[in-house]
Design a protein around this motif. Sequence first.
Motif, PDB file in Angstrom:
ATOM      1  N   PHE A   1       1.025  -1.202   5.932  1.00  0.00           N
ATOM      2  CA  PHE A   1       0.902  -1.482   4.468  1.00  0.00           C
ATOM      3  C   PHE A   1      -0.020  -0.279   4.107  1.00  0.00           C
ATOM      4  O   PHE A   1       0.193  -0.055   2.645  1.00  0.00           O
TER       5      PHE A   1
ATOM      6  N   GLN B   1       8.291  -4.939   5.758  1.00  0.00           N
ATOM      7  CA  GLN B   1       7.425  -3.948   4.932  1.00  0.00           C
ATOM      8  C   GLN B   1       8.004  -2.545   5.081  1.00  0.00           C
ATOM      9  O   GLN B   1       7.916  -1.704   4.157  1.00  0.00           O
TER      10      GLN B   1
ATOM     11  N   THR C   1      10.957  -2.233   2.747  1.00  0.00           N
ATOM     12  CA  THR C   1      10.543  -2.110   1.375  1.00  0.00           C
ATOM     13  C   THR C   1       9.915  -0.880   1.030  1.00  0.00           C
ATOM     14  O   THR C   1      10.276  -0.379  -0.212  1.00  0.00           O
ATOM     15  N   THR C   2       8.980  -0.559   1.600  1.00  0.00           N
ATOM     16  CA  THR C   2       8.427   0.820   1.370  1.00  0.00           C
ATOM     17  C   THR C   2       9.396   2.089   1.358  1.00  0.00           C
ATOM     18  O   THR C   2       9.353   3.169   0.345  1.00  0.00           O
TER      19      THR C   2
END
Length: 298
Positions: free
Chosen positions: A154, A180, A183-184
Amino acid sequence: MIHVVGHTAVDHISRVHHLPEKNQSTHITDRQIFFGGGAANIAAGIALLGESVTLHSCVGDDFSGSDYEKWMEKLGIRRQFFEVPGTHTPTAFMFTDESESQMTFFEWGASKAFATAEAPGLPLVHMATADPDFNCRVAQKSEFVSFDPGQDVFWYTKEQLESIIANTDILFANQHEVQQMCTTLGKTKADLIKEVTMAIFTMSGDGSMLYFGGREQFIPAVPVTLVDPTGAGDAYRAGFLSAYVREFAPLTCCQIGTVTASYAVERAGCQTNLPTWDQMLERYHVHFGKLEKEQDQE
């Protein structure tokens, strides 16, 4: 020689009935203190499996002379440490509920020194949780790179992930970290897989997937009595990398990683129940048969 970059930490592991919502509390039913830190866990696993390993990490002035230092010396782990006076060795506070869901609070302490430390260029390196920019610099300078973002995923920006993945040969992640990263980066899982030579995605008790050479292969988990899931992923990586430098095929490396992880979850603590190579072989034979090199020798 396998080089491992990332955190050395002291783990405070607690069991709770449930993970609380915001502004709520829960009861701790058990609390223990163990040696930990993702990179240190992997280094310990590699050392116990009989491979040479160097750990690149940050520690506070509370580490010298500690039981943790003595444990690393006993295992034969080579250490390239940034010692930061006036700081704590990183400390993790982990809470696991009755459904085995987990929440972690991490005090970086001495690991803040990664941000300004000079990054080494290494022949074969596994990068565990650490400062994102430091890991990017290590990846850029090293020859062969294995990368595991861990729960620090994150903290990576899109630019940092793009940089590090562009220099990564083997990508490790669990299903949450994969999501994640996608998504990033604004990419699909299929896109992510195409960007590295090899990807291994773990799925807790549901096994793991190997993506290599255009193929997708499933590796089932080894059934054991689960006591504590903390450190299972680190043990998997230790087993995989130890097998990889012994030139086993990627699928076999994943199976060895799976077996190594099965030992880790049978006791609380990330480094309390890691196997030797012979112990790993004993369980491997039961669940996966003979190793390919053993078959070749017959």
